[in-house]
Design an enzyme around this catalytic site. Structure first.
Site, mmCIF file in Angstrom:
data_model
loop_
_atom_site.group_PDB
_atom_site.id
_atom_site.type_symbol
_atom_site.label_atom_id
_atom_site.label_comp_id
_atom_site.label_asym_id
_atom_site.label_seq_id
_atom_site.Cartn_x
_atom_site.Cartn_y
_atom_site.Cartn_z
ATOM 1 N N PHE A 81 0.827 -1.181 0.000
ATOM 2 C CA PHE A 81 0.000 0.000 0.000
ATOM 3 C C PHE A 81 0.871 1.244 0.000
ATOM 4 C CE2 PHE A 81 -3.230 2.808 0.434
ATOM 5 C CZ PHE A 81 -2.921 3.705 1.432
ATOM 6 N N ASP A 160 8.276 -3.774 -3.262
ATOM 7 C CA ASP A 160 8.794 -3.439 -1.938
ATOM 8 C C ASP A 160 7.839 -2.455 -1.290
ATOM 9 O OD1 ASP A 160 11.120 -4.865 -2.368
ATOM 10 O OD2 ASP A 160 12.455 -3.204 -1.864
ATOM 11 N N VAL A 161 7.967 -2.276 0.005
ATOM 12 C CA VAL A 161 7.096 -1.323 0.687
ATOM 13 C C VAL A 161 7.732 0.070 0.747
ATOM 14 C CG1 VAL A 161 7.914 -1.688 3.065
ATOM 15 C CG2 VAL A 161 5.501 -1.165 2.629
ATOM 16 N N ASP A 162 9.057 0.126 0.667
ATOM 17 C CA ASP A 162 9.738 1.417 0.862
ATOM 18 C C ASP A 162 9.906 2.167 -0.457
ATOM 19 O OD1 ASP A 162 11.485 -0.568 -0.020
ATOM 20 O OD2 ASP A 162 13.233 0.373 0.888
ATOM 21 N N HIS A 182 16.871 -3.552 -13.519
ATOM 22 C CA HIS A 182 17.518 -2.876 -12.385
ATOM 23 C C HIS A 182 18.309 -1.685 -12.930
ATOM 24 C CE1 HIS A 182 19.816 -2.085 -8.849
ATOM 25 N NE2 HIS A 182 19.417 -3.180 -8.224
ATOM 26 N N GLU A 252 15.896 -11.497 -4.819
ATOM 27 C CA GLU A 252 16.236 -10.944 -6.135
ATOM 28 C C GLU A 252 17.055 -11.943 -6.965
ATOM 29 O OE1 GLU A 252 17.130 -6.535 -6.802
ATOM 30 O OE2 GLU A 252 19.126 -7.422 -6.796
HETATM 31 C C1 UD2 Z 1 14.930 -1.490 -4.417
HETATM 32 C C2 UD2 Z 1 15.542 -2.838 -4.330
HETATM 33 O O1 UD2 Z 1 16.547 -3.111 -4.956
HETATM 34 N N1 UD2 Z 1 14.921 -3.733 -3.537
HETATM 35 C C3 UD2 Z 1 15.430 -5.072 -3.358
HETATM 36 C C4 UD2 Z 1 16.605 -5.039 -2.393
HETATM 37 O O2 UD2 Z 1 16.185 -4.664 -1.117
HETATM 38 P P1 UD2 Z 1 16.220 -3.292 -0.288
HETATM 39 O O3 UD2 Z 1 17.619 -2.896 0.008
HETATM 40 O O4 UD2 Z 1 15.320 -2.302 -0.893
HETATM 41 O O5 UD2 Z 1 15.612 -3.954 1.058
HETATM 42 P P2 UD2 Z 1 14.360 -3.615 1.935
HETATM 43 O O6 UD2 Z 1 14.850 -3.218 3.276
HETATM 44 O O7 UD2 Z 1 13.425 -2.693 1.257
HETATM 45 O O8 UD2 Z 1 13.696 -5.062 2.073
HETATM 46 C C5 UD2 Z 1 12.954 -5.601 1.011
HETATM 47 C C6 UD2 Z 1 11.450 -5.621 1.338
HETATM 48 O O9 UD2 Z 1 11.160 -6.680 2.238
HETATM 49 C C7 UD2 Z 1 10.095 -6.298 3.100
HETATM 50 N N2 UD2 Z 1 10.574 -6.258 4.496
HETATM 51 C C8 UD2 Z 1 11.905 -6.286 4.772
HETATM 52 C C9 UD2 Z 1 12.344 -6.256 6.082
HETATM 53 C C10 UD2 Z 1 11.415 -6.193 7.131
HETATM 54 O O10 UD2 Z 1 11.752 -6.172 8.311
HETATM 55 N N3 UD2 Z 1 10.095 -6.178 6.811
HETATM 56 C C11 UD2 Z 1 9.651 -6.191 5.533
HETATM 57 O O11 UD2 Z 1 8.454 -6.155 5.271
HETATM 58 C C12 UD2 Z 1 9.640 -4.916 2.638
HETATM 59 O O12 UD2 Z 1 8.621 -5.037 1.667
HETATM 60 C C13 UD2 Z 1 10.916 -4.371 2.032
HETATM 61 O O13 UD2 Z 1 10.659 -3.286 1.147
HETATM 62 O O14 UD2 Z 1 17.092 -6.379 -2.237
HETATM 63 C C14 UD2 Z 1 16.140 -7.260 -1.621
HETATM 64 C C15 UD2 Z 1 16.802 -8.595 -1.445
HETATM 65 O O15 UD2 Z 1 18.059 -8.418 -0.899
HETATM 66 C C16 UD2 Z 1 14.865 -7.353 -2.441
HETATM 67 O O16 UD2 Z 1 15.067 -8.077 -3.632
HETATM 68 C C17 UD2 Z 1 14.344 -5.968 -2.742
HETATM 69 O O17 UD2 Z 1 13.232 -6.061 -3.624
HETATM 70 MN MN MN Z 2 13.304 -1.781 -0.604
#
Ligand code: UD2
Ligand code: MN
Length: 310
Positions: A81, A160-162, A182, A252
């Site tokens: 969301f 992702d959520v962020d 990517h 990923e």
């Molecule tokens: C923008 C990007 O490149 N995103 C990728 C990158 O992560 P990111 O570095 O963006 O990691 P991140 O911290 O956003 O975690 C990935 C996602 O997992 C979920 N989450 C994670 C931790 C938590 O405590 N709770 C929770 O809900 C949430 O949706 C989060 O957005 O690499 C990850 C694997 O290593 C995933 O493939 C992500 O899609």
């Molecule tokens: Mn992320």
């Protein structure tokens, strides 16, 4: 929900398109009657070797796509969301927002448009490490595909959520299976992609294989296809876990392996995912992309990476 189209274009004004769909003949007037398909987009790849379109701004007409899509009477599911989604995501179409959370009480209330609903899916995480939590999405999405998504939506967009939408993302992205390039690895040689290289992992891709490097934060497709993808990735993650190995980029890496052997029917250009914080360390790549990217549609939010417990 596949729609067989038979097109007949009548000359004169107004132009109209006739579609022979499942439910008979449709007649649609087009937004711009004088529209001519543009010539090839600047110096970028617009089609994969397996003839799937790569979606760039300027290669499609939103009005035409929206009219075609409306005939399918489809509902789209977004598995996160985002407030900005109300402004930019699939405007004019039916959308279900699915939020996976272990803390439903923290999800803020938001007034949303007609035709949209927020569905909070309470999930339990049995992991502490963020890597495991991120990978767990494969299991959760595959379970919910079977449990409810197949009855409620036609397409799923998983993210992702962020992140935050900063421009329109519409039906141009939808197809049976899609992945997103990517931005950090766009245009690089496949030997430089950060694929999992250890043969012990299920996500392993040899040096002489690979089409693209897809980002884990945005993928999707029809519910049956997303089910197949997430189930296969989850199973591969479980095998890795039993073998005490964790793929280099977690979910990923598994997504990349799956999309190498199950070619996506659409590929989203890096316009669909911008990661400024990462680009700050990749100036050459940022220069290259700034010349070809027309819109930044979905941006990764800034975060303090030190807080991540690696
Ligand atoms: C923008 C990007 O490149 N995103 C990728 C990158 O992560 P990111 O570095 O963006 O990691 P991140 O911290 O956003 O975690 C990935 C996602 O997992 C979920 N989450 C994670 C931790 C938590 O405590 N709770 C929770 O809900 C949430 O949706 C989060 O957005 O690499 C990850 C694997 O290593 C995933 O493939 C992500 O899609
Ligand atoms: Mn992320």
């Amino acid at each position: 929900l596949s729609l067989s189209l038979s097109l007949s274009l009548s000359l004169g004004y107004p132009f109209s398109l006739e579609y022979r769909g499942d439910r008979g003949l449709y007649n649609q007037s087009l937004g711009n009657p004088l529209l001519q398909p543009p010539l090839l987009h600047e110096n970028v790849l617009v089609v994969t070797p397996w003839l799937a379109p790569i979606i760039w701004e300027g290669t499609f007409n939103t009005d035409i796509l929206n009219e075609q899509f409306s005939l399918q009477n489809a509902t789209i599911g977004l598995t996160q969301f985002l407030q900005s989604a109300e402004m930019y995501f699939m405007v004019g179409h039916r959308v279900n927002y699915y939020i996976f959370t272990d803390k439903p009480e923290y999800v803020p209330y938001l007034n949303i448009q007609k035709g949209r609903q927020i569905i909070i899916l309470e999930v339990e995480s049995y992991y502490d490490h963020w890597q495991d939590i991120s990978m767990q999405r494969m299991e959760m999405i595959s379970n919910f595909c079977q449990e409810r998504f197949h009855q409620e939506v036609d397409y799923l967009v998983c993210s992702d959520v962020d992140m935050r939408f900063s421009d329109h993302v519409g039906v141009e992205i939808l197809s049976s299976l899609f992945g997103t390039l990517h931005p950090g690895y766009y245009g690089l040689n496949r030997t430089d992609f950060p694929y999992e290289r250890r043969p012990q992992s299920q996500a392993h891709i040899p040096k002489d294989e690979g089409d693209f490097y897809y980002i884990g934060a945005l993928f999707g497709g029809s519910v049956p296809e997303v089910y197949r993808l997430t189930k296969a990735c989850h199973e591969a993650i479980m095998v890795d876990q039993a073998n005490h190995i964790e793929a280099i980029w977690h979910d990923e890496s598994h997504l990349n392996k799956y999309l190498l052997y199950h070619k996506p029917s659409k590929v989203l250009s890096p316009e669909y995912l911008w990661h400024q914080q990462q680009m700050d360390h990749m100036h050459d790549q940022e220069m290259i992309l700034s010349k070809i990217i027309r819109r930044k549609k979905l941006k990764v939010l800034k975060k303090n990476y030190q807080l991540k417990n690696w």
